[in-house]
Scaffold this motif. Structure first.
Motif, PDB file in Angstrom:
ATOM      1  N   UNK A  35      -8.277   2.318  11.035  1.00  0.00           N
ATOM      2  CA  UNK A  35      -8.554   1.877   9.682  1.00  0.00           C
ATOM      3  C   UNK A  35      -7.859   0.534   9.462  1.00  0.00           C
ATOM      4  N   UNK A  37      -6.474  -2.131   6.451  1.00  0.00           N
ATOM      5  CA  UNK A  37      -6.074  -2.188   5.045  1.00  0.00           C
ATOM      6  C   UNK A  37      -5.527  -3.573   4.730  1.00  0.00           C
ATOM      7  N   UNK A  42      -7.742  -0.773  -0.340  1.00  0.00           N
ATOM      8  CA  UNK A  42      -7.896   0.570   0.204  1.00  0.00           C
ATOM      9  C   UNK A  42      -8.152   0.500   1.700  1.00  0.00           C
ATOM     10  N   UNK A  43      -7.704   1.485   2.451  1.00  0.00           N
ATOM     11  CA  UNK A  43      -8.045   1.529   3.881  1.00  0.00           C
ATOM     12  C   UNK A  43      -9.550   1.645   4.064  1.00  0.00           C
ATOM     13  N   UNK A  45     -12.634   2.155   7.141  1.00  0.00           N
ATOM     14  CA  UNK A  45     -12.876   2.639   8.493  1.00  0.00           C
ATOM     15  C   UNK A  45     -13.349   1.513   9.395  1.00  0.00           C
ATOM     16  N   UNK A  48     -14.121   4.814  15.705  1.00  0.00           N
ATOM     17  CA  UNK A  48     -13.772   6.183  16.059  1.00  0.00           C
ATOM     18  C   UNK A  48     -14.040   6.399  17.541  1.00  0.00           C
ATOM     19  N   UNK A  87      -4.230   0.813  11.063  1.00  0.00           N
ATOM     20  CA  UNK A  87      -3.665   2.139  11.261  1.00  0.00           C
ATOM     21  C   UNK A  87      -4.498   2.919  12.264  1.00  0.00           C
ATOM     22  N   UNK A  91      -7.337  13.086  14.231  1.00  0.00           N
ATOM     23  CA  UNK A  91      -7.770  14.349  13.631  1.00  0.00           C
ATOM     24  C   UNK A  91      -7.343  15.451  14.585  1.00  0.00           C
ATOM     25  N   UNK A  96     -12.339  19.404  10.253  1.00  0.00           N
ATOM     26  CA  UNK A  96     -12.440  18.331   9.281  1.00  0.00           C
ATOM     27  C   UNK A  96     -11.235  18.176   8.400  1.00  0.00           C
ATOM     28  N   UNK A  97     -10.116  18.680   8.820  1.00  0.00           N
ATOM     29  CA  UNK A  97      -8.930  18.511   8.009  1.00  0.00           C
ATOM     30  C   UNK A  97      -8.425  17.079   8.080  1.00  0.00           C
ATOM     31  N   UNK A  98      -7.365  16.841   7.343  1.00  0.00           N
ATOM     32  CA  UNK A  98      -6.935  15.471   7.111  1.00  0.00           C
ATOM     33  C   UNK A  98      -6.487  14.776   8.388  1.00  0.00           C
ATOM     34  N   UNK A  99      -6.461  13.463   8.303  1.00  0.00           N
ATOM     35  CA  UNK A  99      -6.010  12.635   9.402  1.00  0.00           C
ATOM     36  C   UNK A  99      -4.495  12.493   9.379  1.00  0.00           C
ATOM     37  N   UNK A 101      -1.840   9.737  10.173  1.00  0.00           N
ATOM     38  CA  UNK A 101      -1.834   8.289  10.335  1.00  0.00           C
ATOM     39  C   UNK A 101      -0.545   7.799  10.984  1.00  0.00           C
ATOM     40  N   UNK A 102      -0.670   6.732  11.772  1.00  0.00           N
ATOM     41  CA  UNK A 102       0.489   5.997  12.220  1.00  0.00           C
ATOM     42  C   UNK A 102       1.026   5.164  11.068  1.00  0.00           C
ATOM     43  N   UNK A 103       2.160   4.518  11.294  1.00  0.00           N
ATOM     44  CA  UNK A 103       2.788   3.739  10.224  1.00  0.00           C
ATOM     45  C   UNK A 103       2.133   2.392  10.020  1.00  0.00           C
TER      46      UNK A 103
ATOM     47  N   UNK B  33      -9.633  14.345   0.041  1.00  0.00           N
ATOM     48  CA  UNK B  33      -8.270  14.286   0.550  1.00  0.00           C
ATOM     49  C   UNK B  33      -7.400  13.475  -0.409  1.00  0.00           C
ATOM     50  N   UNK B  42       2.905   4.232   6.441  1.00  0.00           N
ATOM     51  CA  UNK B  42       1.578   4.777   6.693  1.00  0.00           C
ATOM     52  C   UNK B  42       1.183   5.738   5.586  1.00  0.00           C
ATOM     53  N   UNK B  48      -5.981  18.757   1.029  1.00  0.00           N
ATOM     54  CA  UNK B  48      -7.366  18.595   1.459  1.00  0.00           C
ATOM     55  C   UNK B  48      -8.223  19.711   0.867  1.00  0.00           C
ATOM     56  N   UNK B 103     -15.418  12.177  11.059  1.00  0.00           N
ATOM     57  CA  UNK B 103     -15.415  12.380   9.614  1.00  0.00           C
ATOM     58  C   UNK B 103     -14.882  11.118   8.966  1.00  0.00           C
TER      59      UNK B 103
END
Lengths: 111, 116
Positions: A35, A37, A42-43, A45, A48, A87, A91, A96-99, A101-103, B33, B42, B48, B103
């Motif tokens: 992503x 930013x 906003x971040x 996409x 992938x 970033x 997953x 489909x749960x949240x990602x 993220x790296x810093x 989310x 980050x 979620x 996703x």
């Protein structure tokens, strides 16, 4: 535990090529995303990778090696507008749960 | 079409007050989310929602944080008895839910919360 490691800062000049690496350690893996930013924004996409190999989208490419728990984002023909934070995100499961993220890596492109 | 919207864009509140942050996802996106982003950091996952399933609350940092999603669309994140460490940008994202694959998450502009 979960961790994604990426460099905190990268600098480059216009027209150059930059590679931003990401190594991850997570309990599961179902894909690596990138992503972008911009400051105050906003971040959004970028790319992938669900399978090993290289994915190319215009000036940007992303690579994944699942055996090495490693990926990178390659930005070519850098432009000033590419100055932003990048970033990587993992997953962990297929549901489909949240990602995670790296810093983030702050890229500064100068003329 | 319209993207993800969030309100308010900025919120300044006194320590100890409750705040509500709102998120309107993209129409048709069943997954929603909430993340938190502190300055120079980050994104930290908070919660979620997917369809009618029980939400994944594993990222909520304390019981002062809660969220709900009404009618499978709009979501509200509530922070009770705010603390200074709650100051951050709160980002909402939505996505389609597809079996396998990418996703891609679409993020809103965020709510910048400042607790004084």
């Amino acid at each position: 535990g979960q961790s994604l490691e990426q460099p905190s800062e990268v600098t480059a000049v216009e027209g150059a090529i930059v590679q931003i690496n990401c190594t991850y350690q997570t309990s599961g893996f179902y894909g690596l995303s990138w992503y972008q930013q911009h400051d105050g924004g906003a971040p959004t996409f970028l790319s992938y990778n669900g399978l090993d190999g290289l994915e190319e989208t215009g000036r940007f490419s992303s690579f994944l090696s699942r055996s090495d728990s490693y990926g990178y984002l390659l930005l070519q023909e850098l432009q000033m507008k590419d100055s932003a934070s990048y970033f990587c995100a993992v997953r962990e499961d297929q549901a489909g749960t949240a990602l995670i993220f790296g810093k983030g890596t702050t890229l500064s492109v100068s003329s | 079409g319209a993207g993800v919207s969030q309100s308010p864009s900025n919120k300044v509140t006194e320590k100890g007050k409750d705040v509500e942050l709102r998120c309107d996802p993209i129409s048709g996106h069943t997954a929603l989310y909430w993340y938190r982003q502190s300055l120079g950091q980050g994104l930290e996952f908070l919660i979620y929602f997917q369809g009618n399933s029980a939400p994944d609350k594993s990222g909520l940092p304390s019981d002062r944080f809660s969220a709900e999603r009404t009618g499978g669309s709009v979501s509200t994140l509530t922070i009770q008895r705010t603390q200074q460490e709650d100051s951050a940008v709160y980002l909402c994202a939505s996505s389609l839910f597809l079996a396998g694959g990418n996703y891609e998450q679409y993020f809103g502009p965020g709510t910048r919360l400042t607790v004084t």
